[in-house]
Write a protein that holds these residues in place. Structure first.
Motif, PDB file in Angstrom:
ATOM      1  N   MET A  91       0.827  -1.206   0.000  1.00 50.77           N
ATOM      2  CA  MET A  91       0.000   0.000   0.000  1.00 50.77           C
ATOM      3  C   MET A  91       0.862   1.258   0.000  1.00 50.77           C
ATOM      4  SD  MET A  91      -1.304   0.262   3.949  1.00 50.77           S
ATOM      5  CE  MET A  91      -2.170  -1.278   3.845  1.00 50.77           C
ATOM      6  N   GLU A  92       0.249   2.330  -0.512  1.00 56.12           N
ATOM      7  CA  GLU A  92       0.941   3.619  -0.516  1.00 56.12           C
ATOM      8  C   GLU A  92       0.751   4.311   0.819  1.00 56.12           C
ATOM      9  OE1 GLU A  92      -0.373   5.956  -3.775  1.00 56.12           O
ATOM     10  OE2 GLU A  92       0.260   4.515  -5.311  1.00 56.12           O
ATOM     11  N   GLY A  93       1.741   5.066   1.224  1.00 56.92           N
ATOM     12  CA  GLY A  93       1.661   5.806   2.476  1.00 56.92           C
ATOM     13  C   GLY A  93       1.928   4.901   3.668  1.00 56.92           C
ATOM     14  N   MET A  94       1.787   5.476   4.858  1.00 52.56           N
ATOM     15  CA  MET A  94       2.051   4.727   6.092  1.00 52.56           C
ATOM     16  C   MET A  94       0.943   3.709   6.329  1.00 52.56           C
ATOM     17  SD  MET A  94       2.628   6.134   9.989  1.00 52.56           S
ATOM     18  CE  MET A  94       4.010   7.153   9.484  1.00 52.56           C
ATOM     19  N   SER A  95       1.318   2.492   6.669  1.00 53.61           N
ATOM     20  CA  SER A  95       0.326   1.449   6.917  1.00 53.61           C
ATOM     21  C   SER A  95      -0.438   1.754   8.198  1.00 53.61           C
ATOM     22  CB  SER A  95       1.012   0.088   7.033  1.00 53.61           C
ATOM     23  OG  SER A  95       1.638  -0.045   8.298  1.00 53.61           O
ATOM     24  N   PRO A  96      -1.732   1.362   8.271  1.00 59.84           N
ATOM     25  CA  PRO A  96      -2.509   1.583   9.494  1.00 59.84           C
ATOM     26  C   PRO A  96      -1.879   0.920  10.727  1.00 59.84           C
ATOM     27  CG  PRO A  96      -3.958   1.029   7.673  1.00 59.84           C
ATOM     28  CD  PRO A  96      -2.564   0.816   7.178  1.00 59.84           C
ATOM     29  N   ALA A  97      -1.269  -0.256  10.538  1.00 61.58           N
ATOM     30  CA  ALA A  97      -0.668  -0.962  11.664  1.00 61.58           C
ATOM     31  C   ALA A  97       0.443  -0.140  12.301  1.00 61.58           C
ATOM     32  CB  ALA A  97      -0.129  -2.321  11.222  1.00 61.58           C
ATOM     33  N   ILE A  98       1.263   0.498  11.463  1.00 60.82           N
ATOM     34  CA  ILE A  98       2.350   1.350  11.984  1.00 60.82           C
ATOM     35  C   ILE A  98       1.787   2.668  12.512  1.00 60.82           C
ATOM     36  CG2 ILE A  98       4.434   2.624  11.364  1.00 60.82           C
ATOM     37  CD1 ILE A  98       5.023   0.447   9.306  1.00 60.82           C
ATOM     38  N   LYS A  99       0.874   3.249  11.734  1.00 65.62           N
ATOM     39  CA  LYS A  99       0.324   4.557  12.069  1.00 65.62           C
ATOM     40  C   LYS A  99      -0.376   4.562  13.427  1.00 65.62           C
ATOM     41  CE  LYS A  99      -2.865   8.001  10.137  1.00 65.62           C
ATOM     42  NZ  LYS A  99      -3.800   8.284   9.008  1.00 65.62           N
ATOM     43  N   HIS A 100      -1.104   3.493  13.722  1.00 67.00           N
ATOM     44  CA  HIS A 100      -1.922   3.465  14.937  1.00 67.00           C
ATOM     45  C   HIS A 100      -1.370   2.520  16.016  1.00 67.00           C
ATOM     46  CE1 HIS A 100      -4.860   5.771  12.740  1.00 67.00           C
ATOM     47  NE2 HIS A 100      -5.050   4.803  11.853  1.00 67.00           N
ATOM     48  N   LEU A 101      -0.111   2.144  15.913  1.00 69.69           N
ATOM     49  CA  LEU A 101       0.438   1.099  16.770  1.00 69.69           C
ATOM     50  C   LEU A 101       0.286   1.411  18.262  1.00 69.69           C
ATOM     51  CD1 LEU A 101       1.872  -1.615  16.841  1.00 69.69           C
ATOM     52  CD2 LEU A 101       4.058  -0.406  16.683  1.00 69.69           C
ATOM     53  N   SER A 102       0.708   2.598  18.669  1.00 74.85           N
ATOM     54  CA  SER A 102       0.624   2.976  20.088  1.00 74.85           C
ATOM     55  C   SER A 102      -0.830   3.068  20.555  1.00 74.85           C
ATOM     56  CB  SER A 102       1.332   4.308  20.341  1.00 74.85           C
ATOM     57  OG  SER A 102       2.710   4.191  20.085  1.00 74.85           O
ATOM     58  N   PHE A 103      -1.671   3.580  19.679  1.00 74.33           N
ATOM     59  CA  PHE A 103      -3.081   3.710  20.029  1.00 74.33           C
ATOM     60  C   PHE A 103      -3.735   2.333  20.173  1.00 74.33           C
ATOM     61  CE2 PHE A 103      -7.574   4.340  18.682  1.00 74.33           C
ATOM     62  CZ  PHE A 103      -7.977   5.093  19.777  1.00 74.33           C
ATOM     63  N   ILE A 104      -3.360   1.422  19.278  1.00 79.32           N
ATOM     64  CA  ILE A 104      -3.887   0.058  19.364  1.00 79.32           C
ATOM     65  C   ILE A 104      -3.464  -0.595  20.679  1.00 79.32           C
ATOM     66  CG2 ILE A 104      -3.772  -2.268  18.362  1.00 79.32           C
ATOM     67  CD1 ILE A 104      -3.533  -0.864  15.603  1.00 79.32           C
TER      68      ILE A 104
END
Length: 406
Positions: free
Chosen positions: A125-138
Motif C-alpha cells: 500500500m501507498e503511504g504509512m500502513s494503518p498498523a504502523i500509524k496506529h500502533l501505540s493507540f492500538i
C-alpha cells in the motif's frame, strides 16, 4: 499539519470514549470484543487481527483477516511468551506468524493477560500502513479492553464463589440439622449419650443417628461415605432418608442391610461406598444386636472387668457389591456398667508429613478407663482439637458414645 494532528487526536479520543462508555454501561465480554473488533477493522482499517487471552488457559478469542491454518499453528508458550513489549514481526519469526506485522503484549500488574497480533491487508500500500500509524493507540485500546474483560471475568468468578459459599453455608446448616445435637440425644435411666460431628470441609460424608423406637428399644448407627465434600454429603443425606424410612424393630438387621445396600448401589457411582455400624439396644433385656459393615469396630468398655471389646461382626461395606454375600449379626448382653464408642476414620487417621498414622491403639487407651462418658468425650475432643491445630486432621470426624448404666 497541526490541524490534521488535532483531527487525528479528536478521532482517537472519540474512539476511547466510545469504548469506555461501553465498559461503564456494563456491556458483556462478547459485546466489548465486538466493539474492539469494529474499532480495529472499521475505524483504524487494520487488515489482520488475532487475539489470544489467558483465562485458566490460553484461548483464541478473536481472529479476522487471516486463515485459521496459521492461527492453529501458533503455540503461545513457544512463539509469543518470550516477548514483553511491542515487537516487529520480521522474517526471523516462524512462517505462520509472518502474516502479521506486530506483536503487542497486554500486561496486567506483573503478568501478561493477552497477546495481540496485527497486520495490514495490502503489503504494497501507498503511504504509512494503518498498523504502523496506529500502533501505540492500538496498544492503548487493547489494554483498556483486555483489562476490562479480565475485571468482568474476575467479578463473575467472585459472584460464583459467593453463590457457592452461600449454598455451602445453607447445606452445612441443613446437614447440622440432620445430625443430632447434644440436646436431642437420648438420656434416660438406662443410658447417657454423647455426640460429636466435625466435617473436614463445610459439609461432609459422615453421619450418625439415634432413633427411639419405643420405651424399650433404641436404634443407632454411624456411617462414613468414601471421599469428602459435596459428593459424599449428597450420598449420605440420601442414605439418611432411606435408613430413617426402613429402620424399625420389626425388620431384622440382616434384611435391613440388604435393602440399604441396594439403595446405595442405585444412588451412588461405582467408586463410592459406605461403611456403617448399626445397632439396636433393648433396655429391658440389656441385649445389643448389631452389624458392622466394614466400619471401624466400636469399642465397648466394661467398668467392672476393665475389658475392652471390639464390635467386629457384620459384613462388607454398603455399595461394594451388588449383593452382600454374607451377613453375621453380632449380639452381646451388657450386664455391667459399660460405655460404647463409635467413630469414623477421621478420628484415627492423622497425617504426619507424607505418612498416614492410624492411631487406633491411642484412641483405645484414651477411652478404656474409669472416666464417665462425658469426661471421656472431653479427652477425645481435646485430642481432635490438637490434631486440627497441627493440621493433622485430613478427614471428616464423627463419634458418638453410649454409657450403659449399672
Amino acid at each position: 499539519m497541526i490541524k490534521q494532528q488535532a483531527v487525528n487526536n479528536k478521532f482517537k479520543l472519540n474512539l476511547i470514549l466510545k469504548i469506555t462508555q461501553a465498559i461503564n454501561e456494563n456491556f458483556s465480554i462478547e459485546e466489548l470484543l465486538k466493539q474492539y473488533e469494529n474499532v480495529l477493522l472499521e475505524e483504524l482499517k487494520i487488515g489482520k487481527i488475532a487475539v489470544f487471552k489467558f483465562n485458566t488457559k490460553w484461548e483464541t478469542i478473536l481472529v479476522s483477516g487471516v486463515s485459521d491454518t496459521y492461527i492453529n499453528d501458533i503455540k503461545i508458550e513457544k512463539d509469543l511468551s518470550c516477548y514483553n513489549e511491542i515487537t516487529y514481526i520480521s522474517t526471523d519469526f516462524p512462517k505462520h506468524l509472518q502474516s502479521f506485522d506486530f506483536l503487542i503484549p497486554v500486561h496486567h500488574k506483573t503478568s501478561v493477560l493477552a497477546y495481540i497480533l496485527i497486520g495490514d491487508f495490502d503489503e504494497e500500500m501507498e503511504g504509512m500502513s494503518p498498523a504502523i500509524k496506529h500502533l501505540s493507540f492500538i496498544q492503548t485500546i487493547s489494554n483498556i479492553i483486555i483489562v476490562a474483560m479480565e475485571n468482568k471475568r474476575m467479578y463473575k468468578e467472585l459472584l460464583a464463589q459467593e453463590a457457592l459459599k452461600k449454598e455451602m453455608e445453607l447445606a452445612s446448616k441443613i446437614q447440622n440439622i440432620l445430625i443430632p445435637n447434644q440436646n436431642s440425644l437420648p438420656q434416660n435411666q438406662y443410658i447417657a449419650t454423647q455426640g460429636y460431628y466435625q466435617p473436614h470441609f463445610e459439609i461432609g460424608g459422615d453421619y450418625y443417628d439415634f432413633i427411639n423406637f419405643n420405651n424399650q428399644e433404641l436404634g443407632f448407627c454411624i456411617g462414613d461415605v468414601s471421599g469428602k465434600g459435596i459428593p459424599a454429603a449428597l450420598i449420605m443425606s440420601n442414605f439418611q432418608a432411606t435408613l430413617r424410612a426402613l429402620f424399625n424393630p420389626e425388620t431384622p438387621l440382616d434384611q435391613l442391610m440388604h435393602k440399604l445396600n441396594k439403595k446405595v448401589c442405585d444412588n451412588s457411582s461405582d467408586e463410592k461406598f459406605l461403611t456403617l455400624f448399626i445397632g439396636v439396644y433393648n433396655y429391658t433385656t440389656r441385649k445389643l444386636k448389631y452389624i458392622n459393615a466394614s466400619h471401624h469396630p466400636p469399642l465397648l468398655y466394661n467398668f467392672k472387668t476393665h475389658e475392652t471389646t471390639h464390635l467386629k461382626k457384620g459384613c462388607i461395606g454398603l455399595g461394594m457389591l451388588d449383593e452382600i454375600p454374607k451377613i453375621t449379626i453380632g449380639e452381646i448382653t451388657i450386664s455391667n456398667h459399660s460405655k460404647l464408642l463409635c467413630y469414623t476414620d477421621g478420628l484415627v487417621e492423622l497425617e504426619r508429613g507424607e505418612k498416614m498414622e492410624v492411631s487406633v491403639q491411642f484412641i483405645t487407651n484414651l477411652f478404656s478407663n474409669q472416666k464417665n462418658l462425658q469426661d471421656t468425650f472431653f479427652d477425645l475432643r481435646r485430642h481432635i482439637n490438637l490434631g486440627k491445630k497441627n493440621k493433622a486432621v485430613v478427614d471428616d470426624i464423627s463419634l458418638f458414645g453410649i454409657e450403659f448404666k449399672a
